[in-house]
Write a protein that holds these residues in place. Structure first.
Motif, mmCIF file in Angstrom:
data_model
loop_
_atom_site.group_PDB
_atom_site.id
_atom_site.type_symbol
_atom_site.label_atom_id
_atom_site.label_comp_id
_atom_site.label_asym_id
_atom_site.label_seq_id
_atom_site.Cartn_x
_atom_site.Cartn_y
_atom_site.Cartn_z
ATOM 1 N N ARG A 141 11.011 -61.038 23.833
ATOM 2 C CA ARG A 141 12.010 -62.074 24.107
ATOM 3 C C ARG A 141 12.890 -61.696 25.301
ATOM 4 N NH1 ARG A 141 17.100 -62.809 21.737
ATOM 5 N NH2 ARG A 141 18.069 -60.964 20.856
ATOM 6 N N ALA A 142 13.101 -60.398 25.527
ATOM 7 C CA ALA A 142 13.871 -59.967 26.698
ATOM 8 C C ALA A 142 13.159 -60.372 27.991
ATOM 9 C CB ALA A 142 14.089 -58.461 26.659
ATOM 10 N N LYS A 143 11.825 -60.292 28.004
ATOM 11 C CA LYS A 143 11.070 -60.682 29.191
ATOM 12 C C LYS A 143 11.200 -62.170 29.477
ATOM 13 C CE LYS A 143 7.105 -59.064 30.328
ATOM 14 N NZ LYS A 143 5.667 -58.670 30.369
ATOM 15 N N VAL A 144 11.172 -62.986 28.422
ATOM 16 C CA VAL A 144 11.317 -64.435 28.620
ATOM 17 C C VAL A 144 12.715 -64.756 29.130
ATOM 18 C CG1 VAL A 144 11.267 -66.703 27.521
ATOM 19 C CG2 VAL A 144 9.594 -64.964 26.846
ATOM 20 N N ILE A 145 13.727 -64.164 28.529
ATOM 21 C CA ILE A 145 15.102 -64.426 28.952
ATOM 22 C C ILE A 145 15.313 -63.985 30.398
ATOM 23 C CG2 ILE A 145 17.518 -63.829 28.531
ATOM 24 C CD1 ILE A 145 16.698 -63.533 25.527
ATOM 25 N N GLU A 146 14.790 -62.831 30.758
ATOM 26 C CA GLU A 146 14.911 -62.357 32.138
ATOM 27 C C GLU A 146 14.232 -63.329 33.099
ATOM 28 O OE1 GLU A 146 13.776 -58.433 34.877
ATOM 29 O OE2 GLU A 146 13.250 -58.489 32.745
ATOM 30 N N ALA A 147 13.069 -63.838 32.714
ATOM 31 C CA ALA A 147 12.369 -64.799 33.565
ATOM 32 C C ALA A 147 13.175 -66.085 33.710
ATOM 33 C CB ALA A 147 10.993 -65.106 32.983
ATOM 34 N N PHE A 148 13.765 -66.556 32.625
ATOM 35 C CA PHE A 148 14.603 -67.758 32.688
ATOM 36 C C PHE A 148 15.780 -67.535 33.636
ATOM 37 C CE2 PHE A 148 13.911 -70.924 29.037
ATOM 38 C CZ PHE A 148 12.541 -70.783 29.094
ATOM 39 N N GLU A 149 16.388 -66.376 33.551
ATOM 40 C CA GLU A 149 17.533 -66.088 34.415
ATOM 41 C C GLU A 149 17.124 -66.056 35.882
ATOM 42 O OE1 GLU A 149 20.217 -63.482 31.236
ATOM 43 O OE2 GLU A 149 18.856 -62.459 32.648
ATOM 44 N N SER A 150 15.979 -65.441 36.175
ATOM 45 C CA SER A 150 15.538 -65.350 37.570
ATOM 46 C C SER A 150 15.124 -66.712 38.107
ATOM 47 C CB SER A 150 14.392 -64.343 37.706
ATOM 48 O OG SER A 150 13.223 -64.799 37.059
ATOM 49 N N LEU A 151 14.479 -67.520 37.276
ATOM 50 C CA LEU A 151 14.070 -68.848 37.710
ATOM 51 C C LEU A 151 15.281 -69.767 37.864
ATOM 52 C CD1 LEU A 151 10.915 -69.142 35.452
ATOM 53 C CD2 LEU A 151 10.895 -69.097 37.957
ATOM 54 N N ASP A 152 16.262 -69.598 36.993
ATOM 55 C CA ASP A 152 17.499 -70.371 37.119
ATOM 56 C C ASP A 152 18.184 -70.054 38.444
ATOM 57 O OD1 ASP A 152 19.424 -72.132 35.442
ATOM 58 O OD2 ASP A 152 20.731 -70.547 36.202
ATOM 59 N N ALA A 153 18.239 -68.785 38.790
ATOM 60 C CA ALA A 153 18.845 -68.378 40.070
ATOM 61 C C ALA A 153 18.030 -68.897 41.251
ATOM 62 C CB ALA A 153 18.957 -66.856 40.133
ATOM 63 N N ARG A 154 16.730 -68.928 41.106
ATOM 64 C CA ARG A 154 15.856 -69.385 42.185
ATOM 65 C C ARG A 154 16.146 -70.835 42.568
ATOM 66 N NH1 ARG A 154 10.459 -67.350 43.383
ATOM 67 N NH2 ARG A 154 9.491 -68.760 44.879
ATOM 68 N N LEU A 155 16.569 -71.622 41.593
ATOM 69 C CA LEU A 155 16.817 -73.037 41.823
ATOM 70 C C LEU A 155 18.212 -73.323 42.373
ATOM 71 C CD1 LEU A 155 15.095 -74.373 38.593
ATOM 72 C CD2 LEU A 155 14.348 -74.833 40.937
ATOM 73 N N ALA A 156 18.964 -72.281 42.691
ATOM 74 C CA ALA A 156 20.332 -72.474 43.182
ATOM 75 C C ALA A 156 20.374 -73.263 44.482
ATOM 76 C CB ALA A 156 21.022 -71.124 43.367
ATOM 77 N N ASP A 157 19.395 -73.046 45.342
ATOM 78 C CA ASP A 157 19.434 -73.654 46.671
ATOM 79 C C ASP A 157 18.258 -74.571 46.965
ATOM 80 O OD1 ASP A 157 21.801 -72.198 47.394
ATOM 81 O OD2 ASP A 157 20.528 -70.432 47.645
ATOM 82 N N SER A 158 17.503 -74.926 45.946
ATOM 83 C CA SER A 158 16.357 -75.797 46.205
ATOM 84 C C SER A 158 16.127 -76.735 45.028
ATOM 85 C CB SER A 158 15.097 -74.974 46.477
ATOM 86 O OG SER A 158 14.734 -74.206 45.353
#
Length: 307
Positions: free
Chosen positions: A202-219
């Protein structure tokens, strides 16, 4: 047209039927062994030659339906759905989702047996079927959407390019990340058999969600201003997170709403007909009963509507 009898796990057991999967693994065959590609001499790209068997409940199958719609290929490739319920006989055609309009099969296993008599393996969706030769082209879901995106350009919407050549290395890398940490990541949380496996998964999924959420900051989309194959692959997992995978497996105390950019992104894509019209929210939320795994204490999250 033939319809299957109602799903009955008491009589037929639950899927997977162990005899089929055991035979597949004994032969060391992949679970998705039919891997024909459109554009080859055997399977040329032609209108009204191919049919997609899909399922409203399966995220991998939904990807093909979304892609077909985004590319405006509805008049080029036909589509039908198996029933939502499944027992040990595998996917079937029943009144709720309608009969098989191409072959009149009662069970999808008949398509597999027509392609390989006595086929012993996994009965999966999506299936890309060749109406001319009467056989499965592919049940290898990663290839099917790529072939839809690149082999039917003559008939597709010219304004849509889901797998553009200049972005393919980035799309492939991102697709691998999404598959490993989100698409199958939620499955590994559900499948965990020890507390440590559960916490790590579950830590891997949460980390992926956080990184993908950040990725969408400018696009607007994952790779800028253009919708790509990667967006389709991610979205089918996001739309199921609050309604099914999180309340079932206990992945995160946070709902999708608490990843604000992912939440806005999920809702924005749902407004597009290709995403909205291929989604049955009731079907998505079915079967979200919290898992009880001996030796694993899971967090409890109430199911909620994803959009």
């Amino acid at each position: 047209m033939t319809l299957a009898s109602p799903a009955d796990t008491t009589v037929h057991g639950a899927y997977p039927a162990q005899t089929r999967l055991a035979a597949t693994r004994a032969e060391e065959r992949p679970d998705y062994p039919f891997q024909g590609r459109i554009g080859t001499g055997e399977f040329p790209a032609e209108p009204d030659r191919y049919h997609l068997y899909s399922a409203w409940t399966c995220p991998y199958a939904q990807r093909t339906a979304i892609t077909r719609s985004l590319l405006a290929l509805e008049d080029v490739i036909t589509l039908s759905y198996v029933d939502d319920d499944r027992d040990g006989r595998g996917w079937a055609f029943r009144e709720h989702r309608g009969p098989d309009p191409v072959n009149g099969f009662a069970f999808l296993s008949e398509a597999y047996d027509a392609t390989e008599p006595g086929y012993p393996g996994h009965i999966s969706v999506p299936v890309l079927w060749d109406k001319f030769t009467g056989e499965i082209v592919s049940n290898h879901y990663p290839d099917i959407t790529l072939d839809l995106a690149t082999r039917f350009e003559k008939w597709a919407d010219p304004e849509v390019s889901l797998y553009p050549k200049k972005l393919r290395p980035q799309i492939d890398e991102l697709n691998d990340h999404i598959f490993e940490n989100v698409n199958t990541g939620v499955t590994r949380v559900a499948a965990a058999r020890t507390q440590q496996e559960y916490e790590d998964a579950r830590a891997k999924v949460i980390e992926a969600f956080e990184s993908l959420d950040a990725r969408l900051a400018d696009s607007r989309f994952l790779l800028g201003d253009s919708l790509t194959e990667s967006d389709v692959r991610l979205w089918v997992s996001l739309i199921r997170f609050d309604a099914a995978s999180n309340p079932q497996a206990g992945i995160s105390e946070r709902t999708l709403k608490e990843f604000p950019r992912l939440w806005s992104y999920t809702r924005a894509l749902y407004e597009l007909p290709a995403f909205r019209d291929t989604t049955d929210l009731e079907a998505v939320s079915r079967g979200a009963t919290p898992l009880e795994t001996p030796g694993v204490t899971r967090i409890r999250v109430e199911p909620s509507q994803p959009v």
